[in-house]
Design a protein around this motif. Sequence first.
Motif, short mmCIF file in Angstrom:
data_model
loop_
_atom_site.label_atom_id
_atom_site.label_comp_id
_atom_site.label_asym_id
_atom_site.label_seq_id
_atom_site.Cartn_x
_atom_site.Cartn_y
_atom_site.Cartn_z
N THR A 103 78.51 -23.20 32.58
CA THR A 103 79.44 -23.09 31.46
C THR A 103 78.79 -23.56 30.17
OG1 THR A 103 81.35 -23.44 32.91
CG2 THR A 103 81.67 -23.84 30.55
N ALA A 104 78.16 -24.73 30.21
CA ALA A 104 77.53 -25.28 29.01
C ALA A 104 76.40 -24.37 28.51
CB ALA A 104 76.99 -26.68 29.31
N SER A 105 75.54 -23.93 29.42
CA SER A 105 74.41 -23.09 29.01
C SER A 105 74.89 -21.72 28.54
CB SER A 105 73.41 -22.94 30.16
OG SER A 105 74.03 -22.45 31.33
N SER A 106 75.94 -21.18 29.15
CA SER A 106 76.47 -19.89 28.72
C SER A 106 77.06 -19.97 27.32
CB SER A 106 77.55 -19.41 29.70
OG SER A 106 77.01 -19.15 30.97
N ARG A 107 77.72 -21.09 27.02
CA ARG A 107 78.27 -21.26 25.67
C ARG A 107 77.13 -21.27 24.64
NH1 ARG A 107 82.48 -20.61 28.18
NH2 ARG A 107 84.39 -21.86 28.01
N LEU A 108 76.03 -21.93 24.96
CA LEU A 108 74.91 -21.98 24.03
C LEU A 108 74.24 -20.61 23.88
CD1 LEU A 108 73.39 -25.41 25.13
CD2 LEU A 108 74.48 -24.89 22.94
N ILE A 109 74.09 -19.89 24.99
CA ILE A 109 73.53 -18.54 24.93
C ILE A 109 74.46 -17.65 24.11
CG2 ILE A 109 73.04 -16.47 26.27
CD1 ILE A 109 70.81 -18.44 26.44
N GLY A 110 75.77 -17.85 24.27
CA GLY A 110 76.74 -17.09 23.49
C GLY A 110 76.57 -17.30 22.00
N LEU A 111 76.30 -18.55 21.61
CA LEU A 111 76.03 -18.83 20.19
C LEU A 111 74.70 -18.22 19.76
CD1 LEU A 111 77.13 -22.58 19.99
CD2 LEU A 111 78.20 -20.67 18.80
N ALA A 112 73.70 -18.30 20.63
CA ALA A 112 72.36 -17.82 20.29
C ALA A 112 72.32 -16.31 20.09
CB ALA A 112 71.37 -18.23 21.38
N GLU A 113 73.19 -15.59 20.79
CA GLU A 113 73.15 -14.13 20.69
C GLU A 113 73.88 -13.60 19.46
OE1 GLU A 113 76.89 -12.44 23.28
OE2 GLU A 113 75.13 -13.15 24.38
N GLN A 114 74.57 -14.48 18.74
CA GLN A 114 75.38 -14.03 17.61
C GLN A 114 74.57 -13.34 16.50
OE1 GLN A 114 78.76 -13.82 17.64
NE2 GLN A 114 78.24 -14.39 19.73
N PRO A 115 73.41 -13.87 16.07
CA PRO A 115 72.66 -13.15 15.03
C PRO A 115 72.30 -11.73 15.41
CG PRO A 115 71.85 -15.39 15.23
CD PRO A 115 72.78 -15.17 16.38
#
Length: 445
Positions: A272-284
Amino acid sequence: MVRDMTKGSPVKLLLAFAAPMLLGNLFQQLYSTVDAMVLGRGVGVQALAAAGATGSIHFFVFGFVTGLTHGYSVLISQRFGAGDSKGVRQAVACSVYLAVLSSLAITALSLGFSRPLLQVMATPADIFEGALLYIRITFVGIGATVFYNVLASVLRALGDSVSPLVVIVISSIVNVGLDCLFVLVFRWGIAGAAWATVLAQLISGLLCLFVLGRMELMRFSRDELAPRPKTMGALLKLGIPVGLMNSVTAIGVMLLQGIVNSFGSSIVAAYTASSRLIGLAEQPGSIIGLSLGTYVGQNLGAGRLDRVRLGVRRGILMSLGVNLFISLTLVFLGRELTALFVSGAEQAIIDAAYPYLVIGGLMEWSLGLLFIYRFSLQSLGNTLAPLLSGALELGLRIGVVLFLSQVLHMGFLAICIADVSAWAGAALMLAIAYYSRMRRLVRAS
């Protein structure tokens, strides 16, 4: 602010359009990220895992909603680029009618199937009831989410990315405040986090409605408000394949989530934690792709294929540059970022999450290209290739994770590799489809 993207430098237009959208999407991602932080630190790891266990179901349902409304915006942007103001208003009115009908149907189906879906995904018993409560409250808010998405898509189709940014900033602040109030003060636990998100989405939709209501372009005549079956058919032809593409992709994510759930609640929390961060990282990368979608749609409507090709080339360079920086951040600061979600005593969760951040970070470039080709194809009127790419993602996720977990016994690492394999495979397929489509359009012009 309405923006005509058929004139001027593609790079300047994309940057001016993408920058507010990026900030807006980052704030929107705060909905789920703040939920996770407040739950993980304010309630406990089990609450974090319960919310995280619903992530793929959330993507399955809300991904369809987002794709549906984005598909509607393609027709609006094409008509705007062609200078057809009346056609724009007719398409907007029909989009709203379809949004009302679809939200009612999706809400009923989602609430009815929420428990069976969690059971099929082998959600751990110690977090099952919490996960069910969280996802059901979220599904109650589907109407609010559809309301916001369809109106925000209209604004972006008209080249306005600033107003959605202001809307998201306001609603994100509200969301953070309600999270703290409901979870930390009222002690509503996981239900409080879910209600905070639903109310924030409703406020987002109301604010978008206010912005559109002030536009001269949105002054409807009675005739323009009438339902038009032909326009609705055109909207559904564009929207349904995009929505299905997202849902098909989500099925692969759900299957991965089911495998993650079998590892226990601690690994679920790490995922969950890592997916949230990947979700933020893919935004650009996602925002560059979305920006190109509007740009391509308007220029296709204006008959400027030369500008379409130039804009996509510039967008690719922008995406690769941004994702290089993101990759380095995830690789070198992944542990510190994961620690934001859990207390210092949960070092095992940080250690479990880090490999996913490294693998995902190193392959962010492929996800960026996937977004560029997918949104460009959709705006060129090709919704079949993006739909097939979703099916390819599903097949790759299943095939890779089964091989790595069952044959090579790689455990949680198999999940990480399966995700990025799906990105790379779909990006390659979409690239081939995009260049083939452009060659045909150029020959036909």
